[in-house]
Enzyme design. Structure first.
Site, PDB file in Angstrom:
ATOM      1  N   CYS A  55       0.833  -1.200   0.000  1.00 24.74           N
ATOM      2  CA  CYS A  55       0.000   0.000   0.000  1.00 24.74           C
ATOM      3  C   CYS A  55       0.876   1.262   0.000  1.00 24.74           C
ATOM      4  O   CYS A  55       1.478   1.581  -1.021  1.00 24.74           O
ATOM      5  CB  CYS A  55      -0.968  -0.022   1.182  1.00 24.74           C
ATOM      6  N   HIS A  67      -3.428  -5.071  -0.082  1.00 25.10           N
ATOM      7  CA  HIS A  67      -2.937  -5.641   1.181  1.00 25.10           C
ATOM      8  C   HIS A  67      -2.995  -7.167   1.121  1.00 25.10           C
ATOM      9  O   HIS A  67      -3.961  -7.782   1.590  1.00 25.10           O
ATOM     10  CB  HIS A  67      -3.787  -5.143   2.353  1.00 25.10           C
ATOM     11  N   GLU A 109      -1.562  -9.282   2.895  1.00 26.43           N
ATOM     12  CA  GLU A 109      -1.497  -9.907   4.218  1.00 26.43           C
ATOM     13  C   GLU A 109      -2.865 -10.343   4.732  1.00 26.43           C
ATOM     14  O   GLU A 109      -2.959 -11.274   5.539  1.00 26.43           O
ATOM     15  CB  GLU A 109      -0.841  -8.956   5.231  1.00 26.43           C
TER      16      GLU A 109
END
Length: 546
Positions: A381, A507, A509
Site C-alpha cells: 500500500c 494488502h 497480508e
C-alpha cells in the site's frame, strides 16, 4: 436453525477472547460443522477505520470492504473462511441504525430506549449473520470486560437471546484470568469468582469457564471454580499460556472445549480432523534457518498495528521450515546517516501501509537501501507509493517527485488522488475498500508466484500511481506487473533485475492463512532465505581461503 455461542471476558482486558473464539471455530470446523464468528465491540465509533493504530491496532479489511477489528483477522485465519461487514458490530453502528430508524418513523412515535430498541438491534445483527450463511454454529465475541459500562447493552441483549431462541441453542462461555502470585506461590481463583458474580448480576450464568493461566489448573482448583461458579468441573477449561497462538486450538482440544460445547448445544460428537493443524505446529516447533526481517513503519511501538503483516510473514516462514526474527524500525529514525545502522544485516525489508507524511522520508530511505544493496523488499500500500517516489527521485531524476498527499504543489506528483476520491469529504468508509480483481503481466515475477493471470486482493487506499509517469518508469527499468482489468490502475510494481523487489497497492497480508501462506510473502521469504544462504556460503569460502 443455527446454534449460538457467546464469548465474554472477565478480570482484565486483552485476555485472549478473540483467540478462544477463533480456536473454538477451528475445532468445530475440524468436525465438519459450519461456523461463522462475529465481534460485538463496545466503542461508539461506527467502525475502527478512522481510529489511530496506537489506540486500536490494525484495521482488518474484509472482502466486501468493511473496516473491522483485528480479531476478524484471527477468525479468518483460524477458520480459513471469508467474513463480511455483518461479522463486525460496534455500539456506534447500533446507535446509528437505531437513530436512522427513529428519523424514518419506524418506531411509530414511541420513546426510543436501550431496552428494547438498542437490544433488539443487537439481537437482529446476530441473527442476520445466522440468516446470511446459515452456519451450524454462530460464535459471538463480546468486546470489553464484564463490569464495563460500555458492554452492558450487549450483555443484556445476549441474556435475552437464550429466551428468544431456546435454552439448548445457546452456550455462554466466559474467558477469565487465574493469576499466579509469586509471593504466595499459588494461583488465585478469587478474581474469577468476582467476575462470574458480576456476570450473574446481569442475569447470565456461564456454562463454560475458559481459564487463562500461566501454569496448568490442577484438579483441586478446577473443583473449587466449579463449586464457587456453579459450572460443571468438566466445563472448567485450562487455557495455559502458549508460545504461539496457533498452539491454542490443540491445547483447548485436549481440554475438551469443543466436546463440552457440542454437548451443551445438543449436537452430536464428531471426530476432529486436526492432522493438518498438528503438522503445522510440528513445523513451527522444529524450524531450520532463522531469518531476520526488518519492518520499517510509523507505528512500530505497537506490533498489533501490523498484526496481519507479521502473521503472513510467519505463515511463509512455517511453509519454508524457517522462523523469523523481526527487527522493528521506526521510519522516523531512518535517514541518510542512520540507514546502515538500522538495516545492516537483515535478510529482507518490509514497508507496510499507513497514512500521513510522518515517517515517509524514512520509509523512502529504507526502500533505497533495499534497492541499492539487493536486499529482498516487499512494499504494501503506502510501501508501494513510497517505492515509486524513491524511484522517481533517485533513478528517474524527477525534481521533488512526491505524492500529492504529502506535497500538493509538487512539480512531479508520481502518486495522485484517485479521481473518484476528489469530492469525498467524510473519512470513514470512503476509501477504495475491499476485494478487487488484478490482471498480471505474464512476463512478471508476480505472475510466476501467483500462477494465474487474474487475482483478487483487498484494498484500502485513496491514492494511486500517476499514469502520466508510467512510460518513463518503464523506460528506466520499472515493471508494472499488475493492473486493474481495464489497465487504468497500477496494482503491482517490481524490479526485474533485483533479487526480489515487489510492491503492491493492495494488502496481501489479509488473505494469508497459517496453512496457506500468501504467494507474495512466500516469494519474499524464499528470496530472503536464498540471500542468507548465499551470504553464508560466501562467508564460508572466505574463511576457507584465510
Amino acid at each position: 436453525m443455527s446454534k449460538f455461542v457467546f464469548v465474554t471476558g472477565g478480570v482484565v482486558s486483552s485476555i485472549g477472547k478473540g483467540i478462544v473464539a477463533a480456536s473454538l471455530g477451528r475445532l468445530l470446523k475440524s468436525r465438519d460443522y459450519s461456523v461463522s464468528i462475529l465481534k460485538l465491540d463496545p466503542y461508539i465509533n461506527v467502525d475502527p477505520g478512522t481510529m489511530s493504530p496506537f489506540q486500536h491496532g490494525e484495521v482488518f479489511v474484509t472482502d466486501d470492504g468493511a473496516e473491522t477489528d483485528l480479531d476478524l483477522g484471527h477468525y479468518e485465519r483460524f477458520t480459513d473462511t471469508e467474513l463480511s461487514r455483518l461479522n463486525s458490530v460496534t455500539t456506534g453502528s447500533i446507535y446509528q441504525a437505531v437513530l436512522n430508524k427513529e428519523r424514518r418513523g419506524a418506531y411509530m412515535g414511541g420513546t426510543v430506549q436501550v431496552i428494547p430498541h438498542v437490544t433488539n438491534e443487537i439481537k437482529e445483527r446476530i441473527l442476520r449473520v445466522a440468516k446470511d450463511t446459515n452456519p451450524d454454529i454462530v460464535i459471538t465475541e463480546i468486546g470489553g470486560t464484564v463490569g464495563d459500562i460500555e458492554s452492558l447493552p450487549f450483555l443484556e441483549a445476549i441474556r435475552q437471546f437464550r429466551k428468544d431462541v431456546g435454552r439448548n441453542n445457546v452456550v455462554y462461555m466466559h474467558v477469565t484470568l487465574i493469576p499466579w502470585i509469586p509471593a504466595a506461590k499459588e494461583m488465585k481463583t478469587k478474581p474469577t469468582q468476582h467476575s462470574v458474580k458480576e456476570l450473574r448480576s446481569i442475569g447470565i450464568q456461564p456454562d463454560v469457564l475458559v481459564c487463562r493461566c500461566h501454569l496448568p489448573l490442577q484438579p483441586g482448583l478446577k473443583e473449587k471454580l466449579s463449586a464457587f461458579c456453579d459450572v460443571p468441573v468438566e466445563s472448567v477449561i485450562t487455557a495455559q499460556d502458549a508460545s504461539s497462538i496457533y498452539e491454542v486450538p490443540l491445547n483447548l482440544e485436549k481440554e475438551g472445549l469443543a466436546q463440552q460445547t457440542l454437548e451443551l448445544l445438543n449436537l452430536g460428537p464428531r471426530y476432529p480432523h486436526l492432522e493438518e493443524w498438528e503438522n503445522l505446529i510440528r513445523q513451527m516447533q522444529s524450524p531450520g534457518q532463522k531469518l531476520e526481517i526488518a519492518i520499517v513503519g510509523k507505528y512500530v511501538q505497537l506490533g498489533d498495528a501490523y498484526l496481519s503483516v507479521v502473521e503472513a510473514l510467519k505463515h511463509a516462514a512455517i511453509a519454508l521450515n524457517s522462523e523469523i526474527e523481526l527487527r522493528w524500525v521506526s521510519a522516523e529514525d531512518v535517514d541518510n546517516d542512520s540507514a546502515e545502522a538500522h538495516l545492516s544485516g537483515v535478510d529482507g525489508i518490509v514497508v507496510p501501509g499507513g497514512f500521513g507524511i510522518r515517517g515517509v522520508d524514512g520509509k523512502i530511505k529504507a526502500i533505497e537501501y533495499a534497492r541499492v544493496n539487493n536486499i529482498p523488499f516487499l512494499g504494501l500500500c503506502l510501501g508501494m507509493q513510497c517505492s515509486i517516489i524513491e524511484w522517481g527521485r533517485n533513478v528517474a531524476r524527477l525534481e521533488r517527485a512526491n505524492s500529492s498527499e504529502f506535497e500538493e504543489d509538487t512539480p512531479n506528483p508520481v502518486i495522485n488522488l484517485l479521481p473518484e476520491q476528489a469530492d469525498v469529504v467524510d473519512l470513514g468508509g470512503t476509501m477504495r475498500l475491499g476485494l478487487y480483481p488484478c490482471r498480471l503481466n505474464p512476463d512478471s515475477l508476480a505472475f510466476s508466484l501467483y500462477g494465474q493471470e487474474v487475482i483478487y486482493e483487498r484494498h484500502r487506499h485513496r491514492y494511486e500511481f500517476n499514469n502520466a509517469y508510467r512510460s518513463l518508469f518503464f523506460e528506466t527499468g520499472y515493471l508494472v506487473s499488475g493492473t486493474s482489468p481495464d489497465g487504468r490502475l497500477v496494482e503491482i510494481i517490481e524490479l526485474p533485475k533485483h533479487p526480489f523487489f515487489i510492491a503492491t497497492q493492495f494488502h496481501p497480508e489479509f488473505r494469508s492463512r497459517p496453512n496457506k501462506a500468501h504467494p507474495l510473502f512466500s516469494g519474499f521469504m524464499k528470496a530472503a532465505l536464498k540471500g542468507r544462504e548465499e551470504k553464508f556460503s560466501l562467508s564460508s569460502q572466505h574463511s576457507a581461503v584465510s
